[in-house]
Design a protein around this motif. Structure first.
Motif, PDB file in Angstrom:
ATOM      1  N   MET A 195      -6.930  43.734-106.850  1.00  0.00           N
ATOM      2  CA  MET A 195      -6.084  42.758-106.131  1.00  0.00           C
ATOM      3  C   MET A 195      -6.989  41.738-105.426  1.00  0.00           C
ATOM      4  N   SER A 196      -6.617  40.486-105.503  1.00  0.00           N
ATOM      5  CA  SER A 196      -7.402  39.434-104.824  1.00  0.00           C
ATOM      6  C   SER A 196      -7.409  39.695-103.309  1.00  0.00           C
ATOM      7  N   GLN A 197      -8.449  39.248-102.647  1.00  0.00           N
ATOM      8  CA  GLN A 197      -8.532  39.470-101.193  1.00  0.00           C
ATOM      9  C   GLN A 197      -7.895  38.336-100.396  1.00  0.00           C
ATOM     10  N   THR A 198      -7.345  37.353-101.107  1.00  0.00           N
ATOM     11  CA  THR A 198      -6.602  36.294-100.405  1.00  0.00           C
ATOM     12  C   THR A 198      -5.212  36.176-101.029  1.00  0.00           C
ATOM     13  N   MET A 199      -4.364  35.447-100.343  1.00  0.00           N
ATOM     14  CA  MET A 199      -2.985  35.253-100.838  1.00  0.00           C
ATOM     15  C   MET A 199      -2.484  33.889-100.364  1.00  0.00           C
ATOM     16  N   ARG A 200      -1.380  33.441-100.981  1.00  0.00           N
ATOM     17  CA  ARG A 200      -0.767  32.178-100.550  1.00  0.00           C
ATOM     18  C   ARG A 200       0.216  32.458 -99.412  1.00  0.00           C
ATOM     19  N   ALA A 201       0.259  31.546 -98.453  1.00  0.00           N
ATOM     20  CA  ALA A 201       1.175  31.726 -97.313  1.00  0.00           C
ATOM     21  C   ALA A 201       1.479  30.370 -96.685  1.00  0.00           C
ATOM     22  N   LEU A 202       2.661  30.283 -96.068  1.00  0.00           N
ATOM     23  CA  LEU A 202       2.996  29.062 -95.313  1.00  0.00           C
ATOM     24  C   LEU A 202       2.460  29.234 -93.895  1.00  0.00           C
ATOM     25  N   VAL A 203       1.533  28.355 -93.547  1.00  0.00           N
ATOM     26  CA  VAL A 203       0.813  28.481 -92.284  1.00  0.00           C
ATOM     27  C   VAL A 203       1.136  27.288 -91.385  1.00  0.00           C
ATOM     28  N   LYS A 204       1.360  27.576 -90.103  1.00  0.00           N
ATOM     29  CA  LYS A 204       1.493  26.494 -89.119  1.00  0.00           C
ATOM     30  C   LYS A 204       0.071  26.107 -88.733  1.00  0.00           C
ATOM     31  N   ARG A 205      -0.518  25.210 -89.511  1.00  0.00           N
ATOM     32  CA  ARG A 205      -1.937  24.901 -89.310  1.00  0.00           C
ATOM     33  C   ARG A 205      -2.148  23.968 -88.115  1.00  0.00           C
ATOM     34  N   GLU A 206      -1.360  22.883 -88.069  1.00  0.00           N
ATOM     35  CA  GLU A 206      -1.599  21.850 -87.052  1.00  0.00           C
ATOM     36  C   GLU A 206      -0.525  21.900 -85.973  1.00  0.00           C
ATOM     37  N   ALA A 207      -0.889  21.513 -84.759  1.00  0.00           N
ATOM     38  CA  ALA A 207       0.078  21.415 -83.666  1.00  0.00           C
ATOM     39  C   ALA A 207       0.849  20.110 -83.824  1.00  0.00           C
TER      40      ALA A 207
END
Ligand code: NAD
Ligand code: ZN
Length: 347
Positions: free
Chosen positions: A1-13
């Protein structure tokens, strides 16, 4: 299994939400790793997207958002019992402390130390999520994943509607957002007489009608008073405030029958006032609603769907996760019921 995944992130304020690669979470003791199949968009996610005043004071940028989901257990952390890999589950979005007075009294839905999935810790708009096994709710095979994805708001509607005995009673719901729409369906399913619902959005009022509301009111064109006359009643026995609008709340109080009972779910603006004479002289009972009962509401929800409550009618959009921007736009414009996003690539 890959060690990363896709996700929706609140990156910026600021306004927006970003699809990013983030580290794959690992289940600690008493937690499970779930491969997410579907995630539904909640009003809370929209507040985070729009970066309103509540979001600014609550959300740490870098957070993976989302708490309405269904998926399959991929890995059990140490100490987890009672669940199997491959099992299809949803989960309660409030993680409670387990040691406060209310938790220990068996009332964890009133725990003051709640941690919110997708609010205070990484959430379900992701390929994988880790949650405590105590929060899991197994989904029977007969219930479609796209419906199980929004059991969390179904739970808000059910907790409100089941707060009082409404068999044979006349019910007024203010606010036909996704939760008000689902509540209309529940009230009809469990045997209310009149189920009247208000909003200012005809699209959503039509959904509520389709769910089982017996009368809809667009308060821009028609008043609750006119409908009370039309139905030849003296007022409503049960009120469910689901708009978060102070005018709607006051209108509801004015149209309650003496001795009526009101569940307050909508988040009313700071400083919202009311005509206390309505409450006192009519002997109204007001009940604040937060979340759902753990896990009796989940049990009732499951049984209501299995006995034909038309939850599917509340879902208007089922979209691939790559179209998430379109989903948020629909929610912001209010031209939708529940919007469910798919991670499996099968739609
Ligand atoms: P929503 O914002 O989509 O729905 C609110 C609806 O009220 C909208 O359709 C809106 O058009 C309608 N409305 C606005 N003004 C109105 C008026 N004057 N009269 C009648 N209707 C009016 O939200 P939702 O996801 O369905 O949630 C309903 C409410 O419950 C929101 O206030 C939300 O913040 C709150 N909520 C509370 C909890 C809790 O645990 N207490 C949990 C989830 C949501
Ligand atoms: Zn607690």
């Amino acid at each position: 299994m890959s060690q990363t995944m896709r996700a929706l992130v609140k990156r910026e304020a600021g306004t927006g939400i970003w699809m990013e690669q983030v580290p794959l979470p690992k289940p600690s003791t008493n937690e499970v790793l779930i491969k997410v199949e579907k995630t539904a968009i909640c009003g809370t996610d929209v507040h985070i997207y729009q970066w309103d005043e509540w979001a600014q004071r609550t959300i740490e940028p870098g957070l993976v958002i989302g708490h309405e989901f269904v998926g399959r257990i991929m890995q059990l952390g140490d100490g987890v019992t009672g669940y199997m890999e491959g099992e299809r589950v949803s989960a309660e979005g409030h993680i409670v402390c387990g040691h406060c007075r209310n938790c220990r009294a068996g009332h964890p839905h009133t725990c003051p130390n709640t941690v919110g999935i997708g609010v205070n810790r990484h959430g379900a708009f992701a390929e994988y999520i880790v949650v405590p096994s105590s929060n899991l709710w197994p989904i029977p095979d007969e219930i479609a994943s796209e419906l199980a994805a929004f059991f969390d708001p179904f739970g808000n509607a059910a907790h409100s509607a089941l707060q009082f005995d409404l068999v044979g009673e006349d019910v007024l719901i203010t606010g036909a957002g996704p939760i008000g729409i689902i509540a209309a369906g529940i009230c009809r399913h469990i045997g209310a007489r009149h189920v009247v619902i208000t909003d200012i959005n005809d699209y959503r009022l039509n959904l509520a009608k389709n769910m089982g509301a017996s009368r809809t009111i667009n308060v821009h064109n028609e008043s609750i008073a006119e409908v009370v006359d039309e139905l030849q009643i003296d007022g409503f026995d049960i009120g469910l405030e689901m708009s978060g609008n102070s005018t709607a709340f006051n209108d509801l109080l004015h149209h309650m029958y003496h001795g009526g009972k009101v569940a307050l779910l909508g988040l009313l603006p700071d400083g919202t006032g009311c005509d206390w004479d309505q409450v006192i002289f009519k002997g109204l009972e007001l009940h604040g609603i937060y979340g759902r009962r753990m896990y009796e509401t989940w049990y009732k929800m499951t049984q209501m769907v299995l006995t034909g409550s038309p939850l599917h009618k509340a879902m208007t959009h089922h979209i691939p996760i790559d179209d998430f921007e379109q989903g948020f736009e629909l929610m912001i414009n209010g031209q939708c019921g529940k919007v469910v996003c798919d991670w499996t690539g099968t739609i």
